[in-house]
Motif scaffolding. Structure first.
Motif, PDB file in Angstrom:
ATOM      1  N   GLY A 158       0.787  -1.223   0.000  1.00 43.12           N
ATOM      2  CA  GLY A 158       0.000   0.000   0.000  1.00 43.12           C
ATOM      3  C   GLY A 158       0.822   1.277   0.000  1.00 43.12           C
ATOM      4  O   GLY A 158       0.290   2.352   0.267  1.00 43.12           O
ATOM      5  N   GLN A 159       2.114   1.194  -0.323  1.00 45.22           N
ATOM      6  CA  GLN A 159       2.975   2.377  -0.334  1.00 45.22           C
ATOM      7  C   GLN A 159       4.075   2.223  -1.392  1.00 45.22           C
ATOM      8  O   GLN A 159       4.525   1.113  -1.667  1.00 45.22           O
ATOM      9  CB  GLN A 159       3.633   2.594   1.037  1.00 45.22           C
ATOM     10  CG  GLN A 159       2.651   2.786   2.175  1.00 45.22           C
ATOM     11  CD  GLN A 159       3.319   3.191   3.466  1.00 45.22           C
ATOM     12  OE1 GLN A 159       4.543   3.329   3.562  1.00 45.22           O
ATOM     13  NE2 GLN A 159       2.515   3.407   4.499  1.00 45.22           N
ATOM     14  N   TYR A 160       4.496   3.367  -1.959  1.00 40.49           N
ATOM     15  CA  TYR A 160       5.641   3.335  -2.866  1.00 40.49           C
ATOM     16  C   TYR A 160       6.313   4.703  -2.933  1.00 40.49           C
ATOM     17  O   TYR A 160       5.700   5.731  -2.673  1.00 40.49           O
ATOM     18  CB  TYR A 160       5.262   2.844  -4.266  1.00 40.49           C
ATOM     19  CG  TYR A 160       4.179   3.619  -4.992  1.00 40.49           C
ATOM     20  CD1 TYR A 160       4.488   4.666  -5.856  1.00 40.49           C
ATOM     21  CD2 TYR A 160       2.837   3.283  -4.846  1.00 40.49           C
ATOM     22  CE1 TYR A 160       3.497   5.356  -6.546  1.00 40.49           C
ATOM     23  CE2 TYR A 160       1.838   3.957  -5.537  1.00 40.49           C
ATOM     24  CZ  TYR A 160       2.176   4.996  -6.382  1.00 40.49           C
ATOM     25  OH  TYR A 160       1.194   5.671  -7.069  1.00 40.49           O
ATOM     26  N   LEU A 161       7.580   4.669  -3.267  1.00 38.57           N
ATOM     27  CA  LEU A 161       8.354   5.890  -3.488  1.00 38.57           C
ATOM     28  C   LEU A 161       8.231   6.241  -4.961  1.00 38.57           C
ATOM     29  O   LEU A 161       8.456   5.388  -5.820  1.00 38.57           O
ATOM     30  CB  LEU A 161       9.817   5.643  -3.116  1.00 38.57           C
ATOM     31  CG  LEU A 161      10.740   6.852  -3.244  1.00 38.57           C
ATOM     32  CD1 LEU A 161      10.624   7.720  -1.993  1.00 38.57           C
ATOM     33  CD2 LEU A 161      12.179   6.415  -3.429  1.00 38.57           C
ATOM     34  N   TYR A 162       7.879   7.482  -5.255  1.00 37.08           N
ATOM     35  CA  TYR A 162       7.619   7.905  -6.633  1.00 37.08           C
ATOM     36  C   TYR A 162       8.596   9.016  -6.997  1.00 37.08           C
ATOM     37  O   TYR A 162       8.551  10.110  -6.450  1.00 37.08           O
ATOM     38  CB  TYR A 162       6.175   8.396  -6.730  1.00 37.08           C
ATOM     39  CG  TYR A 162       5.616   8.507  -8.119  1.00 37.08           C
ATOM     40  CD1 TYR A 162       5.419   7.380  -8.911  1.00 37.08           C
ATOM     41  CD2 TYR A 162       5.229   9.742  -8.629  1.00 37.08           C
ATOM     42  CE1 TYR A 162       4.862   7.483 -10.178  1.00 37.08           C
ATOM     43  CE2 TYR A 162       4.669   9.851  -9.895  1.00 37.08           C
ATOM     44  CZ  TYR A 162       4.485   8.724 -10.663  1.00 37.08           C
ATOM     45  OH  TYR A 162       3.929   8.826 -11.927  1.00 37.08           O
ATOM     46  N   SER A 163       9.502   8.718  -7.916  1.00 35.23           N
ATOM     47  CA  SER A 163      10.524   9.661  -8.348  1.00 35.23           C
ATOM     48  C   SER A 163      10.215  10.154  -9.756  1.00 35.23           C
ATOM     49  O   SER A 163       9.977   9.343 -10.654  1.00 35.23           O
ATOM     50  CB  SER A 163      11.898   8.971  -8.329  1.00 35.23           C
ATOM     51  OG  SER A 163      12.868   9.748  -8.997  1.00 35.23           O
ATOM     52  N   THR A 164      10.198  11.468  -9.939  1.00 36.78           N
ATOM     53  CA  THR A 164       9.867  12.050 -11.243  1.00 36.78           C
ATOM     54  C   THR A 164      10.998  12.945 -11.729  1.00 36.78           C
ATOM     55  O   THR A 164      11.575  13.705 -10.959  1.00 36.78           O
ATOM     56  CB  THR A 164       8.574  12.888 -11.156  1.00 36.78           C
ATOM     57  OG1 THR A 164       7.519  12.054 -10.697  1.00 36.78           O
ATOM     58  CG2 THR A 164       8.196  13.489 -12.499  1.00 36.78           C
ATOM     59  N   ALA A 165      11.301  12.838 -13.020  1.00 33.83           N
ATOM     60  CA  ALA A 165      12.218  13.762 -13.690  1.00 33.83           C
ATOM     61  C   ALA A 165      11.426  14.474 -14.774  1.00 33.83           C
ATOM     62  O   ALA A 165      10.790  13.827 -15.602  1.00 33.83           O
ATOM     63  CB  ALA A 165      13.395  13.006 -14.301  1.00 33.83           C
ATOM     64  N   GLN A 166      11.437  15.796 -14.737  1.00 34.45           N
ATOM     65  CA  GLN A 166      10.687  16.587 -15.720  1.00 34.45           C
ATOM     66  C   GLN A 166      11.589  17.683 -16.269  1.00 34.45           C
ATOM     67  O   GLN A 166      12.232  18.416 -15.515  1.00 34.45           O
ATOM     68  CB  GLN A 166       9.447  17.206 -15.068  1.00 34.45           C
ATOM     69  CG  GLN A 166       8.587  17.994 -16.030  1.00 34.45           C
ATOM     70  CD  GLN A 166       7.302  18.471 -15.358  1.00 34.45           C
ATOM     71  OE1 GLN A 166       7.052  18.200 -14.197  1.00 34.45           O
ATOM     72  NE2 GLN A 166       6.489  19.195 -16.110  1.00 34.45           N
TER      73      GLN A 166
END
Length: 197
Positions: A158-166
């Protein structure tokens, strides 16, 4: 003699009748479970995902800005102070790290598991990636968005680390491999997370 044969045949018939519908001993049994509206949608069981994690790391109370150290920020050419915020999409805390060509973002998602992407509950294309620090990971690209990519790391049920590059518009050539950039940023965050948990 006839009586012995008749008893043997009767016993065999009863054994065969008694075995019908049983699922023991490898005998197939009909599925009597009623069909579900979501049966056609593939879903990932949280327990299946958990079995591939080296351990579980809960993100509750974690500060996303604290997951990227000053030394790591220098590696990614981040010269400004990180900006804490909240993701409306995930109803979760996040942190933005600005560079001269775009922004990196870390979101500590505690409102859903990574299976939301795998099952199609969220808009976006999910592709399985090599694990990060031993934890399952997927890359996520959104339709009509060619300037960003995200990597979700399955750290707990029920959890996750979300990494974004924009990357900023007009500077796409300066950060062409956005999914790789998002992965490298996730790796940096996971280094901090695993060391402190």
């Amino acid at each position: 003699m006839r009586r012995t044969i008749w008893l043997a045949a009767s016993t065999l018939a009863l054994a065969l009748i008694g075995g019908c519908g049983s699922s023991s001993g490898g005998t197939a049994a009909p599925d009597t479970t009623p069909p579900s509206d979501t049966a056609s949608q593939p879903t990932a069981s949280p327990s299946m995902a958990a079995s591939t994690r080296p351990r579980e790391i809960k993100l509750d109370g974690k500060d996303p800005c604290g997951l990227i150290s000053a030394q790591q920020r220098a590696k990614f050419s981040i010269e400004r102070e990180p900006r804490p915020g909240t993701s409306d999409a995930f109803k979760a805390s996040n942190c933005s790290f600005s560079t001269k060509v775009g922004v990196y973002r870390i979101t500590a998602v505690t409102t859903e598991g990574v299976e939301a992407w795998r099952s199609g509950n969220r808009t976006g294309k999910a592709e399985e990636q090599q694990p990060i620090a031993g934890f399952p990971a997927i890359a996520v690209t959104l339709p009509n968005d060619d300037r960003s990519c995200s990597v979700a790391v399955d750290v707990a049920d029920g959890q996750y680390l979300y990494s974004t590059a924009q990357v900023d518009k007009g500077k796409e050539s300066e950060l062409p491999a956005m999914c790789e950039a998002a992965r490298q940023f996730a790796e940096a965050a996971m280094t901090t997370l695993t060391a402190s948990s």
